[in-house]
Write a protein that holds these residues in place. Structure first.
Motif, PDB file in Angstrom:
ATOM      1  N   ILE A 172     -16.237   4.315   2.259  1.00 40.89           N
ATOM      2  CA  ILE A 172     -14.986   3.537   2.363  1.00 40.89           C
ATOM      3  C   ILE A 172     -14.290   3.818   3.701  1.00 40.89           C
ATOM      4  CG2 ILE A 172     -12.654   3.240   1.378  1.00 40.89           C
ATOM      5  CD1 ILE A 172     -14.000   3.838  -1.387  1.00 40.89           C
TER       6      ILE A 172
ATOM      7  N   GLU B 231     -17.116  17.369   3.081  1.00 38.18           N
ATOM      8  CA  GLU B 231     -18.552  17.625   2.961  1.00 38.18           C
ATOM      9  C   GLU B 231     -19.113  16.774   1.812  1.00 38.18           C
ATOM     10  OE1 GLU B 231     -21.350  21.576   2.583  1.00 38.18           O
ATOM     11  OE2 GLU B 231     -19.321  21.632   1.816  1.00 38.18           O
TER      12      GLU B 231
ATOM     13  N   ARG C 218     -20.517  26.986  -6.527  1.00 34.86           N
ATOM     14  CA  ARG C 218     -19.301  26.507  -5.869  1.00 34.86           C
ATOM     15  C   ARG C 218     -18.198  27.559  -5.908  1.00 34.86           C
ATOM     16  NH1 ARG C 218     -18.997  20.263  -7.875  1.00 34.86           N
ATOM     17  NH2 ARG C 218     -20.779  19.547  -6.720  1.00 34.86           N
TER      18      ARG C 218
ATOM     19  N   VAL D 298     -16.243   5.560 -10.508  1.00 39.32           N
ATOM     20  CA  VAL D 298     -16.479   6.994 -10.299  1.00 39.32           C
ATOM     21  C   VAL D 298     -16.502   7.724 -11.646  1.00 39.32           C
ATOM     22  CG1 VAL D 298     -15.410   9.103  -9.377  1.00 39.32           C
ATOM     23  CG2 VAL D 298     -15.607   7.084  -7.935  1.00 39.32           C
TER      24      VAL D 298
ATOM     25  N   SER E 241     -20.824  16.359  -1.048  1.00 35.82           N
ATOM     26  CA  SER E 241     -21.470  17.199  -2.059  1.00 35.82           C
ATOM     27  C   SER E 241     -21.550  16.488  -3.409  1.00 35.82           C
ATOM     28  CB  SER E 241     -20.692  18.511  -2.212  1.00 35.82           C
ATOM     29  OG  SER E 241     -19.348  18.219  -2.527  1.00 35.82           O
ATOM     30  N   SER E 242     -21.030  15.263  -3.461  1.00 38.21           N
ATOM     31  CA  SER E 242     -21.122  14.493  -4.711  1.00 38.21           C
ATOM     32  C   SER E 242     -21.115  13.009  -4.376  1.00 38.21           C
ATOM     33  CB  SER E 242     -19.925  14.810  -5.613  1.00 38.21           C
ATOM     34  OG  SER E 242     -18.751  14.286  -5.037  1.00 38.21           O
ATOM     35  N   SER E 243     -21.457  12.195  -5.365  1.00 41.59           N
ATOM     36  CA  SER E 243     -21.487  10.751  -5.121  1.00 41.59           C
ATOM     37  C   SER E 243     -20.076  10.206  -4.892  1.00 41.59           C
ATOM     38  CB  SER E 243     -22.165  10.041  -6.276  1.00 41.59           C
ATOM     39  OG  SER E 243     -21.623  10.476  -7.477  1.00 41.59           O
ATOM     40  N   THR E 244     -19.066  10.865  -5.477  1.00 43.75           N
ATOM     41  CA  THR E 244     -17.677  10.421  -5.269  1.00 43.75           C
ATOM     42  C   THR E 244     -17.311  10.572  -3.792  1.00 43.75           C
ATOM     43  OG1 THR E 244     -17.156  11.231  -7.462  1.00 43.75           O
ATOM     44  CG2 THR E 244     -15.294  10.771  -6.028  1.00 43.75           C
TER      45      THR E 244
ATOM     46  N   LEU F 221     -19.019   8.001  -1.747  1.00 49.42           N
ATOM     47  CA  LEU F 221     -18.330   6.714  -1.850  1.00 49.42           C
ATOM     48  C   LEU F 221     -17.084   6.705  -0.960  1.00 49.42           C
ATOM     49  CD1 LEU F 221     -18.031   3.933  -3.318  1.00 49.42           C
ATOM     50  CD2 LEU F 221     -16.666   5.119  -5.031  1.00 49.42           C
TER      51      LEU F 221
ATOM     52  N   THR G 216      -3.357  10.433  -2.061  1.00 48.71           N
ATOM     53  CA  THR G 216      -4.380   9.434  -2.410  1.00 48.71           C
ATOM     54  C   THR G 216      -4.862   8.618  -1.202  1.00 48.71           C
ATOM     55  OG1 THR G 216      -2.560   8.073  -3.171  1.00 48.71           O
ATOM     56  CG2 THR G 216      -3.895   9.113  -4.856  1.00 48.71           C
TER      57      THR G 216
ATOM     58  N   ALA H 101      -3.479  -4.154  -5.127  1.00 54.88           N
ATOM     59  CA  ALA H 101      -4.033  -2.975  -4.452  1.00 54.88           C
ATOM     60  C   ALA H 101      -4.316  -1.856  -5.460  1.00 54.88           C
ATOM     61  CB  ALA H 101      -3.068  -2.479  -3.380  1.00 54.88           C
TER      62      ALA H 101
ATOM     63  N   TYR I 227      -7.731   0.267  -6.471  1.00 52.96           N
ATOM     64  CA  TYR I 227      -7.756   1.725  -6.653  1.00 52.96           C
ATOM     65  C   TYR I 227      -8.389   2.098  -8.004  1.00 52.96           C
ATOM     66  CZ  TYR I 227      -5.799   6.448  -7.329  1.00 52.96           C
ATOM     67  OH  TYR I 227      -5.642   7.777  -7.574  1.00 52.96           O
TER      68      TYR I 227
ATOM     69  N   GLN J 116     -19.678   6.844 -13.502  1.00 52.65           N
ATOM     70  CA  GLN J 116     -20.789   7.534 -12.835  1.00 52.65           C
ATOM     71  C   GLN J 116     -20.813   9.011 -13.230  1.00 52.65           C
ATOM     72  OE1 GLN J 116     -20.324   9.763  -9.974  1.00 52.65           O
ATOM     73  NE2 GLN J 116     -22.523  10.060  -9.815  1.00 52.65           N
TER      74      GLN J 116
ATOM     75  N   TRP K 225      -8.792   8.359  -0.260  1.00 51.05           N
ATOM     76  CA  TRP K 225      -9.524   7.112  -0.478  1.00 51.05           C
ATOM     77  C   TRP K 225      -9.458   6.078   0.642  1.00 51.05           C
ATOM     78  CZ3 TRP K 225     -12.999   6.640  -4.164  1.00 51.05           C
ATOM     79  CH2 TRP K 225     -12.912   7.480  -5.267  1.00 51.05           C
ATOM     80  N   LEU K 226      -8.391   6.061   1.416  1.00 51.71           N
ATOM     81  CA  LEU K 226      -8.183   4.881   2.257  1.00 51.71           C
ATOM     82  C   LEU K 226      -8.089   5.096   3.764  1.00 51.71           C
ATOM     83  CD1 LEU K 226      -5.554   3.023   0.041  1.00 51.71           C
ATOM     84  CD2 LEU K 226      -7.879   2.278   0.462  1.00 51.71           C
TER      85      LEU K 226
ATOM     86  N   ILE L 109       0.851  -1.208   0.000  1.00 51.34           N
ATOM     87  CA  ILE L 109       0.000   0.000   0.000  1.00 51.34           C
ATOM     88  C   ILE L 109       0.879   1.248   0.000  1.00 51.34           C
ATOM     89  CG2 ILE L 109      -1.742   1.303   1.320  1.00 51.34           C
ATOM     90  CD1 ILE L 109      -2.887  -1.427   2.156  1.00 51.34           C
TER      91      ILE L 109
END
Lengths: 359, 239
Positions: free
Chosen positions: A211, A199, B228, B205, A201-204, A207, A183, B194, B198, B208, A187-188, A168
């Protein structure tokens, strides 16, 4: 050191909290020195430190921002607190672009990049990967959960997973250099669940938040309870892997005296970060990932395991080596933890007296 | 002169290409633990795959005259699918232990034969999928290639661009110098897996986002952007 160099506080609640933290920290150190049990008292303070960190950090955020949420505005203005997890990711981009790829402040404000880097560098020189058991403000969380169950439900973990933190680490260093963004933080990081998160404010971002919470529940709560090991620290944390490299030049290590060792492998079974295996017992040396927590030393029935200073004879003056190690190690724990413990006690007192943890 | 432009464009932007490909190549080369000479061969497979990806785009550029790629929704959707394909490949390689299934008998022999072929196929496939990566310099090359009048010119332009970018990849073969460190092999392999995880995130994403941009009217996107930027106290470039 508990006052942070700013003198005693005038607020009676803050002063009470500080005195209580002072008594707690010194009492634990006294017991550690007196009882010859390093891990027993270290883990107690380490878990208190981590819990207090979460309480103090969240309370501060709510007080300053109104919530745990970090907004785009905070990031643009460099108001994101810097944590040591980011360090492995900033090195290559800093060397290539002379830019720190983190939306924090270099010197100003709470948890500035410069302050954290100096603390980490000092701790790395003195403790090596001992950072992970004596200074890291997250480690105590999975350590605490790993001590809940009496016996492990999952006993056999394939050795290949001990390489995962290094894998990792490699991935986040390369992807951070490629994307010029941290990163792991994006993400992790499981600890976003108990510190701050973006905040939604989006689906990303939704997600990413899912996680963070899933990793926290899995790696910091569930798996440590089931295995009685520090799964996040031992099998996932890339900062821990990076910190392992500092064990190469650090003077303190954990050694096994082959003459005293009864080959019972109790140390292998109890090591919370998978830093001892059968090969370590044979060679008398712990693996590079050793966090110097002292659990193997406390658990050895033959006192064959001890702290050791590189270059000195093995099995001689091991109590002196322990004391030479625990003085600076505990000092780091006290320096890093005192502010958090004082803060958390203060918040608890505030809650008891005013009915709210926020001023 | 036209091809020289392609070469110089590749040379000027090769570091970007390296930054995109190194996260895949470095762990892969570590996991293979081959010497420097053998790494050159692996790299040549990887670059051949990448060249194939470039040629595919050269043909596409010539046929479509850039219209498909210029459409944002199409571009991100293609990229998302490419990321997912790449992720699956990386995860299979990283997390599935090929030695574990190498039992004796017919299956074992077949598996070994496949493994020999797979040694050339995998880096080529990785190269192809990363070659389909629509990074900014590549899009620049794509637009320039699309302006060429014939398919042949398009292909030659991309070949020149490819040669320019490939220069930066050769130092990666030096990873072979570390092959004696046995612990690097499992680390490299797990890192490949890994990385697959990622790219799976990234792929979903991205897809989407492309679906989102198809369904939301342009006016709504403009208003959202304005809100924004206003919160950040920055001037809106779209107004």
């Amino acid at each position: 050191m508990i006052t942070g160099g700013s003198g005693l506080p005038k607020d009676s609640l803050q002063l009470t909290a500080m005195i209580m933290a002072y008594i707690l920290i010194n009492g634990i150190f006294y017991l550690m020195v007196l009882s010859i049990k390093t891990d027993k008292y270290r883990s107690l303070l380490f878990v208190i430190y981590a819990v207090c960190f979460v309480i103090t950090f969240i309370s501060n955020l709510v007080e300053v921002r109104g919530s745990m949420i970090v907004t785009q505005e905070d990031m643009v203005q460099g108001h994101t607190p810097f944590c040591h997890m980011v360090i492995p990711m900033i090195i290559v981009p800093a060397a290539l672009t002379r830019t720190i790829i983190f939306p924090g402040s270099m010197l100003e404000g709470f948890a500035a990049i410069g302050t954290m880097l100096v603390l980490w560098l000092g701790a790395s020189i003195v403790l090596g990967r001992g950072w992970c058991s004596w200074a890291c403000f997250y480690g105590g969380l999975d350590e605490g959960f790993s001590r809940i169950a009496k016996k492990p439900t999952i006993k056999n973990i394939n050795k290949k997973w001990t390489y995962l933190p290094f894998a990792i680490l490699l991935v986040i260093v390369l992807t951070s250099a490629a994307t010029l963004s941290p990163t792991y933080c994006a993400w992790l990081c499981p600890f976003k669940a108990v510190t701050e998160f973006e905040e939604i404010s989006s689906s990303t971002i939704l997600l990413q938040t899912i996680i963070f919470f899933s990793l926290f529940i899995g790696l910091v709560i569930v798996l440590p309870i089931l295995t009685k090991r520090r799964i996040q620290c031992g099998l996932f944390c890339p900062m821990g892997a990076f910190q392992s490299l500092t064990n190469k030049f650090n003077i303190f290590e954990v050694r096994i005296d082959p003459e005293k060792c009864a080959q019972c492998n109790l140390c292998v079974k109890t090591c919370p970060t998978f830093s001892l295996d059968e090969e370590s017992v044979r060679s008398g040396k712990s693996r590079i990932t050793c966090t110097k927590c002292g659990k193997c030393i406390d658990s050895c029935p033959k006192q064959a395991v001890s702290f050791h200073i590189k270059g000195t004879p093995l099995g001689v003056n091991f109590e002196a080596a322990r004391l030479i190690f625990i003085y600076p190690a505990f000092l780091f724990l006290a320096v890093m933890g005192s502010g958090m413990i004082t803060g958390a006690i203060y918040r608890a007192l505030l809650l008891a007296t005013t009915g709210s943890m926020i001023k | 002169m036209k091809y020289m432009k392609g070469f110089l464009l590749g040379l000027a932007n090769g570091t970007f290409c390296l930054a995109y490909c190194a996260p895949i190549l470095v762990p892969y080369l570590l996991s293979e633990a081959k010497d420097t000479k053998r790494n050159y061969i692996i790299l040549s497979y990887f670059l051949s795959g990448r060249l194939l990806g470039y040629f595919a785009f050269a043909v596409l550029a010539w046929i479509t005259n850039v219209t498909v790629i210029q459409n944002l929704a199409n571009r991100t959707a293609i990229l998302g699918v490419v990321y997912i394909a790449l992720a699956i490949l990386l995860m299979v390689y990283g997390f599935i232990n090929k030695e574990q299934h190498c039992a004796a008998g017919l299956f074992g022999t077949l598996k070994n034969k496949m493994s020999d072929r797979y040694q050339a196929l995998l880096p080529a496939a990785l190269g192809l999928l990363t070659g389909l990566n629509l990074c900014p310099p590549f899009l620049l090359a794509f637009a320039a290639a699309a302006a060429n009048d014939s398919l042949w010119n398009c292909i030659l332009f991309f070949l020149a661009f490819f040669i320019g970018t490939s220069v930066y990849f050769t130092p990666l073969t030096a990873i072979g110098l570390f092959r004696r460190h046995d612990f690097l092999r499992p680390i490299g392999r797990l890192a490949v897996g890994a990385l697959g995880v990622y790219y799976i995130y990234f792929g979903f994403v991205t897809i989407q986002r492309s679906i989102h941009s198809l369904w939301i009217p342009a006016e709504t996107i403009r208003v959202q952007a304005e809100v924004r930027l206003k919160r950040l106290s920055l001037p809106c470039p779209c107004s």
